[in-house]
Design a protein around this motif. Structure first.
Motif, PDB file in Angstrom:
ATOM      1  N   ASP A   1       6.749   1.006 -12.716  1.00 37.38           N
ATOM      2  CA  ASP A   1       5.379   0.702 -13.127  1.00 37.38           C
ATOM      3  C   ASP A   1       4.380   1.681 -12.523  1.00 37.38           C
ATOM      4  N   LYS A   2       4.647   2.138 -11.309  1.00 30.21           N
ATOM      5  CA  LYS A   2       3.666   2.943 -10.587  1.00 30.21           C
ATOM      6  C   LYS A   2       3.846   4.448 -10.762  1.00 30.21           C
ATOM      7  N   THR A   3       5.032   4.880 -11.166  1.00 29.39           N
ATOM      8  CA  THR A   3       5.240   6.308 -11.397  1.00 29.39           C
ATOM      9  C   THR A   3       4.847   6.685 -12.817  1.00 29.39           C
ATOM     10  N   GLY A   4       4.575   7.968 -13.012  1.00 27.85           N
ATOM     11  CA  GLY A   4       4.197   8.459 -14.325  1.00 27.85           C
ATOM     12  C   GLY A   4       5.398   8.671 -15.228  1.00 27.85           C
TER      13      GLY A   4
ATOM     14  N   GLY B   1       0.798  -1.225   0.000  1.00 26.47           N
ATOM     15  CA  GLY B   1       0.000   0.000   0.000  1.00 26.47           C
ATOM     16  C   GLY B   1       0.825   1.266   0.000  1.00 26.47           C
ATOM     17  N   GLU B   2       2.045   1.195   0.509  1.00 30.89           N
ATOM     18  CA  GLU B   2       2.901   2.383   0.564  1.00 30.89           C
ATOM     19  C   GLU B   2       3.437   2.766  -0.811  1.00 30.89           C
ATOM     20  N   TRP B   3       3.562   1.806  -1.695  1.00 26.87           N
ATOM     21  CA  TRP B   3       4.114   2.089  -3.012  1.00 26.87           C
ATOM     22  C   TRP B   3       3.261   3.107  -3.774  1.00 26.87           C
ATOM     23  N   ASP B   4       1.934   2.979  -3.672  1.00 27.80           N
ATOM     24  CA  ASP B   4       1.057   3.867  -4.426  1.00 27.80           C
ATOM     25  C   ASP B   4       1.230   5.316  -3.989  1.00 27.80           C
ATOM     26  N   THR B   5       1.259   5.540  -2.690  1.00 28.28           N
ATOM     27  CA  THR B   5       1.430   6.903  -2.177  1.00 28.28           C
ATOM     28  C   THR B   5       2.782   7.460  -2.569  1.00 28.28           C
ATOM     29  N   PHE B   6       3.819   6.662  -2.382  1.00 29.78           N
ATOM     30  CA  PHE B   6       5.181   7.078  -2.714  1.00 29.78           C
ATOM     31  C   PHE B   6       5.284   7.433  -4.191  1.00 29.78           C
ATOM     32  N   ALA B   7       4.796   6.569  -5.053  1.00 32.53           N
ATOM     33  CA  ALA B   7       4.898   6.793  -6.503  1.00 32.53           C
ATOM     34  C   ALA B   7       4.071   8.000  -6.929  1.00 32.53           C
ATOM     35  N   ARG B   8       2.900   8.169  -6.342  1.00 36.59           N
ATOM     36  CA  ARG B   8       2.060   9.316  -6.700  1.00 36.59           C
ATOM     37  C   ARG B   8       2.752  10.630  -6.335  1.00 36.59           C
ATOM     38  N   ARG B   9       3.319  10.686  -5.145  1.00 35.24           N
ATOM     39  CA  ARG B   9       4.002  11.910  -4.718  1.00 35.24           C
ATOM     40  C   ARG B   9       5.230  12.188  -5.578  1.00 35.24           C
ATOM     41  N   MET B  10       5.978  11.141  -5.902  1.00 34.86           N
ATOM     42  CA  MET B  10       7.161  11.326  -6.738  1.00 34.86           C
ATOM     43  C   MET B  10       6.767  11.850  -8.115  1.00 34.86           C
ATOM     44  N   THR B  11       5.671  11.368  -8.648  1.00 29.26           N
ATOM     45  CA  THR B  11       5.216  11.818  -9.957  1.00 29.26           C
ATOM     46  C   THR B  11       4.812  13.287  -9.925  1.00 29.26           C
ATOM     47  N   VAL B  12       4.168  13.720  -8.850  1.00 21.00           N
ATOM     48  CA  VAL B  12       3.792  15.135  -8.716  1.00 21.00           C
ATOM     49  C   VAL B  12       5.054  16.009  -8.714  1.00 21.00           C
ATOM     50  N   VAL B  13       6.069  15.591  -7.984  1.00 25.46           N
ATOM     51  CA  VAL B  13       7.324  16.352  -7.950  1.00 25.46           C
ATOM     52  C   VAL B  13       7.965  16.361  -9.337  1.00 25.46           C
TER      53      VAL B  13
END
Length: 295
Positions: free
Chosen positions: A171-174, A127-139
């Motif tokens: 896979d999870k980052t944009g 579950g932590e991967w989704d939050t981490f990847a989403r935040r990294m993509t925003v940055v």
């Protein structure tokens, strides 16, 4: 397509163990880098942090400024907080004409703890991967708006270390999140650097040329040393002095356009930085010619 050879000042003085190479001045580092045929430098703890001071430091040696490591803390703060913290670095990168920002998550990393074995490195729950990847993509999206690519540095002792970690992260980052291929960290972390290059070639935005001494790596694995103890033992060296076949890696990056940055986390009292920088640079030039990247 242009490939240029740069260097990280960690060849001369270590950022995680600042006692290693403490007597080496910035001027000595830059002069030797230039003498070795290096074209540009990444950031180290002895470097200035403003555009005017950076230009004044590098221009006498004819060196470009490539980029520098940025420690993200996206497991403990929001993307917006990260972007705010990043603002001074972004101004430096833009002012120096840099194309990439090197990022690695360090909020729970252990690579700077000399008494913590690598077996205790942090691992994210699913579950932590989704939050981490989403935040990294925003940055990364924010940096892209300023014309700079975020290149993520997989690294021993962090949450993105193994081949599975890299796959999940990518896979999870944009698409705005690109990969920094570090050949030494890749091999030690259980990846084939050439396979990573082939799989992610469209998203590789930066390359670190770091080699591995197999015997030292085996010792580190068997005795479960910390990252820093492994570094002090000599686990890393420059390309051409270890076991990685860089021709295999570079053939998987036929259209790469950017920097290959030499690294070797060694004690400069044991491994002369000028000798190793020149060795690594010459080996990479020969390999680039052999693989058709340079003529």
């Amino acid at each position: 397509m242009t490939i240029r050879i740069g260097a990280n000042p960690i060849i001369w003085s270590n950022d995680d163990m600042q006692s290693v190479g403490a007597s080496t001045t910035l001027e000595m580092c830059l002069a030797q880098a230039r003498k070795a045929g290096i074209e540009g430098m990444e950031l180290g703890h002895k470097f200035p942090q403003t555009v005017a001071e950076m230009k004044a430091a590098l221009e006498p040696f004819g060196l470009a400024f490539i980029s520098g490591w940025w420690s993200t803390e996206l497991l403990t703060r929001s993307a917006e907080e990260e972007i705010a913290a990043l603002r001074p670095r972004l101004e430096l990168l833009k002012g120096m004409g840099c194309k990439v920002c090197i990022a690695a998550e360090t909020s729970n990393a252990i690579h700077g703890q000399i008494d913590t074995p690598l077996s205790q490195r942090p691992v994210l729950e699913s579950g932590e991967w989704d939050t981490f990847a989403r935040r990294m993509t925003v940055v990364a999206d924010h940096l892209a708006d300023h014309g700079i690519d975020l290149v993520y540095h997989h690294h021993m002792g962090t949450v993105v270390q193994s081949r599975d970690d890299i796959a999940r992260f990518m896979d999870k980052t944009g698409p705005s999140v690109r990969l920094l291929l570090d050949t030494g960290h890749a091999l030690w972390g259980g990846s084939d650097p050439a396979e990573l290059a082939r799989t992610y070639r469209a998203r590789i935005g930066h390359v670190h040329g770091k080699d591995i001494r197999p015997f030292k790596r085996a010792q580190a694995d068997v005795y479960d040393w910390s990252f820093l103890r492994s570094v002090l033992s000599g686990v890393f060296t420059v390309p051409g002095d270890g076991c990685i076949d860089y021709a295999r890696v570079l053939r998987e990056l036929p259209d790469y356009d950017g920097w290959i940055v030499l690294e070797a986390e060694q004690d400069p009292e044991i491994a002369n930085p000028l000798v190793y920088a020149r060795m690594g640079r010459n080996y990479l030039i020969d390999t680039l010619v052999a693989t058709g990247h340079l003529s």
